[in-house]
Design an enzyme around this catalytic site. Structure first.
Site, PDB file in Angstrom:
ATOM      1  N   THR A 211      -7.859  -4.856   6.099  1.00  0.00           N
ATOM      2  CA  THR A 211      -9.140  -4.561   5.455  1.00  0.00           C
ATOM      3  C   THR A 211      -9.829  -3.332   6.040  1.00  0.00           C
ATOM      4  OG1 THR A 211     -10.120  -6.219   6.917  1.00  0.00           O
ATOM      5  CG2 THR A 211      -9.612  -6.907   4.671  1.00  0.00           C
ATOM      6  N   LYS A 213     -10.453  -2.615   9.708  1.00  0.00           N
ATOM      7  CA  LYS A 213     -11.292  -2.799  10.898  1.00  0.00           C
ATOM      8  C   LYS A 213     -11.136  -1.632  11.879  1.00  0.00           C
ATOM      9  CE  LYS A 213      -9.339  -6.790  11.688  1.00  0.00           C
ATOM     10  NZ  LYS A 213      -8.522  -6.896  10.461  1.00  0.00           N
ATOM     11  N   GLU A 430      11.249 -17.469 -17.513  1.00  0.00           N
ATOM     12  CA  GLU A 430      10.106 -16.572 -17.402  1.00  0.00           C
ATOM     13  C   GLU A 430       9.245 -16.593 -18.664  1.00  0.00           C
ATOM     14  OE1 GLU A 430       9.316 -15.434 -14.661  1.00  0.00           O
ATOM     15  OE2 GLU A 430      11.182 -15.770 -13.579  1.00  0.00           O
TER      16      GLU A 430
END
Length: 622
Positions: A211, A213, A430
């Site tokens: 993120t 930091k 799928e």
């Protein structure tokens, strides 16, 4: 490299010493010389065996005429007489000494000859002295290394030429506002001190991995223009007790010398874990390091312009003493960015790159829910690599879409060839997922369906929410259960058999259903309660067990509720696919032909039944 050079030098010097000593000990034998008495020389001269005599002071070098048999010899004369007088006294006739075939030379030793003689004589002692000096220096170097062992290994950036500022950080506007106060304090500390204000001594950056930091801490340093000390929590800890505490002391001493400055400790949970949970008790090296860190942080005064910034993604395991006011008394959260934040991050990472003007970064941001800054940086980098491999001059939308799939599911595995039967099963599997998620109103719309192998998957179905969603409703989670079971249901309907392709689906379905019952209170029988308390051993750093706080009867009810949720979801998926069996066959045959269906192509074959609500991202891979 330095120690390797020293070892080579010592080895070469030792080898040279041995060679020189051997040469010195056997130099006479090496040159074929022998020591003879002076009377032997007199007898040889009288017998016309000597060809040349060299007089070097009292040393006599003799060369015989028959070099093959006798060679050379050495002897010593009486220092009180000349060689001629001594030879005559020993019975050599003067006529023999005047023989033109006998050469007698007097060698006068010069400076270099004397120096060479002295060097040869003292060479072993010189070499031994050199070896002794090298060993002493090496021992002193070891002592210096031992003295440096407790020094901090923090890397210092001056801050004069910042490489990262707040302009390089996006998607975390609230965190930037919080840290702006830290920048203002470092730039104008007297403004705060005059009013008696105390800036937080420690700022703890908390957020998921990736993120930003560390990037945020660098941006604070770049904005403030002050020295920046960077160190990892693991660099404090060594096998020797007391080293970590010594490094903490040295780090803060250096920080005070360069005040105002920032001390950044990355992954502080390596030393800041809860005390008393390790195996070494109070004598554990990590705990002593933490104790010293607590003391150093608590010792700062209001006039000490040193701010400690630490980063972790596990604030729950940090020691409470570390988080109290006066130490890390401010906590800044760096959460996963929303759509606007992701778009801003993409703008930062595409800055300076040749991106096609037709590329809509907002659309890419919408297609990447849950991505953090590191993921988005990797996405842009992958797109640039793909464009370069395709010999393009600009990065187009195709590269961005391909890189999203590479980040989520892995690269294409073109070498993985499935037989026609397995390929057909994967296609129906799928398409089963895609039809179920398209019918259920709470599920996410389909973005892509593919039977091209990626990573460990034989095919995948990608469905993404229309907007970021932070709350999960029961209907949404139930739709996810039905969607994940759509592949298994399609296999059963079309082939009257099931395969191992749904193993990952079943694992996720079981975990989600149990979480709905035990953690989210979504069971009518059990009600809004949480069942089971998580237990965690801090020194292992992970959850390893769950403590039961309910009876066996409740455990049986939990199993029944989980089973009922999964059964209901499976029946829902089977019902949807049975009602749309013709479409299931048509779309599967088309998928077998083209291998990949985009959102637009899929919706042409199967228009959305209901208007979609917001949802959470979903990726199925068989």
């Amino acid at each position: 490299m330095k120690s390797r050079n020293q070892s080579f030098f010592i080895s070469a010097l030792l080898l040279f010493s041995i060679v020189a000593m051997v040469f010195y000990g056997f130099q006479e034998q090496a040159f074929g010389t022998q020591a003879i008495p002076i009377n032997q020389l007199a007898a040889d001269v009288e017998a016309d065996l000597v060809g040349k005599i060299e007089i070097k002071g009292d040393d006599i070098n003799v060369t015989y005429r028959d070099i093959t048999n006798r060679g050379a010899a050495t002897t010593v004369k009486d220092p009180n007489t000349s060689l001629i007088e001594e030879l005559i006294l020993l019975g050599v006739s003067p006529e023999k000494l005047r023989d033109p075939n006998l050469k007698i030379e007097v060698m006068l030793p010069g400076f270099w000859a004397n120096a060479a003689t002295l060097l040869i004589n003292f060479l072993p002692f010189i070499l031994m002295g050199l070896l002794f000096w090298v060993f002493i220096r090496q021992a002193q170097g070891s002592n210096n290394a031992a003295m440096q062992f407790g020094k901090s290994r923090a890397k210092m950036l001056t801050g004069e030429h910042p490489t990262v500022t707040f302009d390089d950080v996006a998607g975390v506007d609230e965190a930037k506002e919080e840290l702006q106060e830290v920048v203002e304090f470092l730039k104008e500390p007297q403004k705060f001190i005059a009013l008696g204000a105390r800036i937080p001594k420690g700022v703890l950056l908390v957020g998921s991995p990736g993120t930003g930091k560390t990037l945020m801490a660098k941006a604070v340093s770049g904005e403030a223009g002050v020295p920046f000390f960077s160190i990892s929590g693991s660099e404090f800890v060594e096998m020797f007790v007391g080293v970590g505490a010594s490094r903490v002391r040295d780090l803060f001493d250096e920080a005070k010398k360069h005040s105002p400055c920032i001390v950044f400790v990355d992954e502080i949970d390596a030393v800041g874990r809860h005390r008393g949970a390790g195996l070494g008790g109070s004598h554990d090296e990590r705990e002593q390091t933490l104790n010293q860190l607590l003391v150093e942080m608590d010792g700062f005064g209001t006039d000490t312009n040193v701010i400690v910034i630490a980063a972790t993604n596990r604030p729950d395991i940090l020691d409470p003493a570390l988080l109290r006011p006066g130490r890390f008394d401010r906590r800044v959260m760096l959460d996963k960015p929303d759509k606007n934040g992701r778009e801003a991050i993409l703008k930062v990472h595409t800055r300076g790159k040749p991106v096609d003007p037709k590329v809509d970064l907002g659309e890419i941001a919408r297609s990447t829910p849950g991505f953090v800054g590191a993921d988005l940086e990797n996405l842009v980098n992958e797109a640039a690599i793909l464009a370069a491999r395709r010999n393009k001059k600009i990065i187009t939308r195709d590269e961005f879409e391909e890189s999203i799939e590479r980040v989520i599911a892995g690269p294409e595995r073109k070498s993985k060839l499935m037989n026609p039967r397995e390929k057909k099963i994967v296609a129906y599997h799928e398409v089963g997922h895609a039809i179920v998620t398209s019918v259920l109103p709470e599920a996410n719309p389909v973005q892509k369906v593919s039977i091209i192998s990626r990573g460990m998957a034989g095919g995948f179905t990608l469905s993404l929410p229309l907007e970021d969603q932070y709350l999960e409703s029961k209907k949404m989670l139930f739709s996810d259960l039905a969607t994940m079971l759509g592949g298994r249901a399609a296999e059963e309907i079309m082939f009257s058999d099931i395969t191992s392709g749904a193993s990952n689906d079943l694992e996720r379905v079981t975990k989600l259903a149990r979480r709905m019952v035990t953690r989210l209170g979504m069971s009518e029988k059990l009600g809004p309660m949480v069942y089971g308390q998580k237990e965690e051993l801090v020194f292992l750093g992970r959850e390893i067990s769950e403590q039961r706080d309910y009876s066996e009867l409740v455990a049986q009810t939990i199993d029944e509720e989980v089973h009922k949720l999964i059964d209901d979801a499976y029946e829902t998926a089977k019902q949807i696919l049975t009602e749309n069996k013709e479409k299931l066959i048509e779309i599967s045959e088309k998928l077998l032909e083209v291998e990949t269906l985009s959102k637009e192509e899929f919706e042409q074959l199967f228009p959305p039944v209901n208007e979609k609500n917001q949802g959470i991202p979903y990726l199925d891979a068989i």
